[in-house]
Design an enzyme around this catalytic site. Sequence first.
Site, PDB file in Angstrom:
ATOM      1  N   ARG A  98       0.885  -1.185   0.000  1.00  0.00           N
ATOM      2  CA  ARG A  98       0.000   0.000   0.000  1.00  0.00           C
ATOM      3  C   ARG A  98       0.908   1.215   0.000  1.00  0.00           C
ATOM      4  O   ARG A  98       1.672   1.436   0.951  1.00  0.00           O
ATOM      5  CB  ARG A  98      -0.921  -0.001   1.229  1.00  0.00           C
ATOM      6  CG  ARG A  98      -1.623   1.334   1.412  1.00  0.00           C
ATOM      7  CD  ARG A  98      -2.750   1.297   2.414  1.00  0.00           C
ATOM      8  NE  ARG A  98      -3.888   0.569   1.890  1.00  0.00           N
ATOM      9  CZ  ARG A  98      -5.136   0.708   2.337  1.00  0.00           C
ATOM     10  NH1 ARG A  98      -5.403   1.546   3.310  1.00  0.00           N
ATOM     11  NH2 ARG A  98      -6.113   0.005   1.815  1.00  0.00           N
ATOM     12  N   HIS A 125      -7.317   0.625  -6.635  1.00  0.00           N
ATOM     13  CA  HIS A 125      -7.554  -0.207  -5.448  1.00  0.00           C
ATOM     14  C   HIS A 125      -8.214  -1.515  -5.911  1.00  0.00           C
ATOM     15  O   HIS A 125      -9.383  -1.775  -5.640  1.00  0.00           O
ATOM     16  CB  HIS A 125      -8.445   0.546  -4.465  1.00  0.00           C
ATOM     17  CG  HIS A 125      -8.398   0.016  -3.066  1.00  0.00           C
ATOM     18  ND1 HIS A 125      -7.637  -1.083  -2.695  1.00  0.00           N
ATOM     19  CD2 HIS A 125      -9.035   0.419  -1.929  1.00  0.00           C
ATOM     20  CE1 HIS A 125      -7.803  -1.306  -1.404  1.00  0.00           C
ATOM     21  NE2 HIS A 125      -8.645  -0.423  -0.906  1.00  0.00           N
ATOM     22  N   GLN A 128     -10.074  -3.999  -3.441  1.00  0.00           N
ATOM     23  CA  GLN A 128     -11.396  -3.519  -3.055  1.00  0.00           C
ATOM     24  C   GLN A 128     -12.411  -3.891  -4.137  1.00  0.00           C
ATOM     25  O   GLN A 128     -13.524  -4.341  -3.850  1.00  0.00           O
ATOM     26  CB  GLN A 128     -11.357  -1.998  -2.861  1.00  0.00           C
ATOM     27  CG  GLN A 128     -12.687  -1.404  -2.440  1.00  0.00           C
ATOM     28  CD  GLN A 128     -13.134  -1.892  -1.069  1.00  0.00           C
ATOM     29  OE1 GLN A 128     -12.387  -1.827  -0.108  1.00  0.00           O
ATOM     30  NE2 GLN A 128     -14.363  -2.394  -0.978  1.00  0.00           N
ATOM     31  N   ASP A 220     -17.470   6.885  -1.954  1.00  0.00           N
ATOM     32  CA  ASP A 220     -16.225   6.792  -1.181  1.00  0.00           C
ATOM     33  C   ASP A 220     -15.956   8.171  -0.593  1.00  0.00           C
ATOM     34  O   ASP A 220     -16.597   9.163  -0.982  1.00  0.00           O
ATOM     35  CB  ASP A 220     -15.076   6.347  -2.098  1.00  0.00           C
ATOM     36  CG  ASP A 220     -13.784   6.082  -1.325  1.00  0.00           C
ATOM     37  OD1 ASP A 220     -13.845   5.912  -0.085  1.00  0.00           O
ATOM     38  OD2 ASP A 220     -12.704   6.053  -1.956  1.00  0.00           O
ATOM     39  N   CYS A 259     -16.659   1.629   0.290  1.00  0.00           N
ATOM     40  CA  CYS A 259     -15.489   0.781   0.574  1.00  0.00           C
ATOM     41  C   CYS A 259     -15.016   0.937   2.010  1.00  0.00           C
ATOM     42  O   CYS A 259     -14.281   0.092   2.499  1.00  0.00           O
ATOM     43  CB  CYS A 259     -14.382   1.097  -0.408  1.00  0.00           C
ATOM     44  SG  CYS A 259     -13.879   2.817  -0.361  1.00  0.00           S
ATOM     45  N   ARG A 287     -13.780  -8.611   1.744  1.00  0.00           N
ATOM     46  CA  ARG A 287     -12.352  -8.413   1.485  1.00  0.00           C
ATOM     47  C   ARG A 287     -11.586  -9.677   1.886  1.00  0.00           C
ATOM     48  O   ARG A 287     -10.697 -10.132   1.181  1.00  0.00           O
ATOM     49  CB  ARG A 287     -11.814  -7.210   2.286  1.00  0.00           C
ATOM     50  CG  ARG A 287     -12.394  -5.852   1.912  1.00  0.00           C
ATOM     51  CD  ARG A 287     -11.933  -5.370   0.558  1.00  0.00           C
ATOM     52  NE  ARG A 287     -10.486  -5.326   0.410  1.00  0.00           N
ATOM     53  CZ  ARG A 287      -9.716  -4.298   0.770  1.00  0.00           C
ATOM     54  NH1 ARG A 287     -10.259  -3.210   1.280  1.00  0.00           N
ATOM     55  NH2 ARG A 287      -8.399  -4.334   0.584  1.00  0.00           N
TER      56      ARG A 287
HETATM   57  N1   CP Z   1     -11.324  -0.013   2.067  1.00  0.00           N
HETATM   58  C1   CP Z   1     -10.060  -0.094   2.539  1.00  0.00           C
HETATM   59  O1   CP Z   1      -9.100  -0.315   1.788  1.00  0.00           O
HETATM   60  O2   CP Z   1      -9.976   0.026   3.888  1.00  0.00           O
HETATM   61  P1   CP Z   1      -8.611   0.269   4.688  1.00  0.00           P
HETATM   62  O3   CP Z   1      -8.076   1.606   4.238  1.00  0.00           O
HETATM   63  O4   CP Z   1      -9.021   0.276   6.143  1.00  0.00           O
HETATM   64  O5   CP Z   1      -7.662  -0.829   4.371  1.00  0.00           O
END
Ligand code: CP
Length: 304
Positions: A98, A125, A128, A220, A259, A287
């Site tokens: 990430r 992403h 997701q 989002d 998300c 997830r």
């Molecule tokens: N939706 C998502 O990626 O959540 P986090 O940022 O908590 O990992």
Amino acid sequence: MPRHFLKVADLDREEILSLIEAAKASKGKQSGALSGKSLGLIFSKPSTRTRVSFTVAAHHLGGHCLFLSESELQLGRGETIEDTARILSGYLSGVVIRTFSQRDLEAFAAAASVPVINGLTDERHPCQALADLMTISELHADLSAVKLVYLGDGNNVAVSLMNICALVGAHVVICTPEDLACPDWALAEAKALAAASGATVETATDPEPAAAGADFLYTDVWFSMGQQKVPEKKIRLQPYQINERLLSLAKPSCRVMHCLPAHRGEEISAAVMDAPQSIVFKQAENRLHAQKELLRLLMGDAQA
Ligand code: CP
């Protein structure tokens, strides 16, 4: 060459659909597919869902996880991405990253000899999107009959959602203010995928007509991680909030997606977030299930 998952289209339509079916079937089940294997999680941004769901997914497959915050690695002191990728490939069987830049992720993947998974960049992403599609398909077996409307900021989540809908043949509408639209390259990518699948990819700027007839409304946060909370942006996005009025324009069976994390009262009203039509917590749970199958596909022993 290792198989990476840096963007939705790194898997083809059949692989994504079969991954989702496997994820539905394997909920709550454990295996030894990652037995003796270690997964590294290199995170330069905060995370609740991605970090925990990958950690638990690896555990359910008999593997082991190491959380590696970028600031604690020598990467934070100037060791190159490429050297880090080569070194970690000697210890680990896969890496979830990430970070901010998609280019940095791609540079890491190009130098790695183990699978690399995009756990979120500023551009995309895709993990997701896998969970989102799984959640949609639990409610609608025929994805070609689904109309999904994304409302708000044309960010990384919108890009990957648009791509996965385009890949599987759904009807996706990305409804944003004109200057907060998804980038042109993302729209071109989605249109190319749609040409092959028969999907409809639309953009819109007016939320009310866009929401009409929707099976799913999705939103989002208006300010992604690392972005400044500019008050003007908040004012301009206000009409895109998913609230009871906007929801009333969609199909009566419409479900609401996010998300997470959510900012109740900004992109989604508290009433809608907690309404029976909201499936945001199911999405979050998925997830785990979807990523378990992703790890099995990219890193697993086929026999286990
Ligand atoms: N939706 C998502 O990626 O959540 P986090 O940022 O908590 O990992």
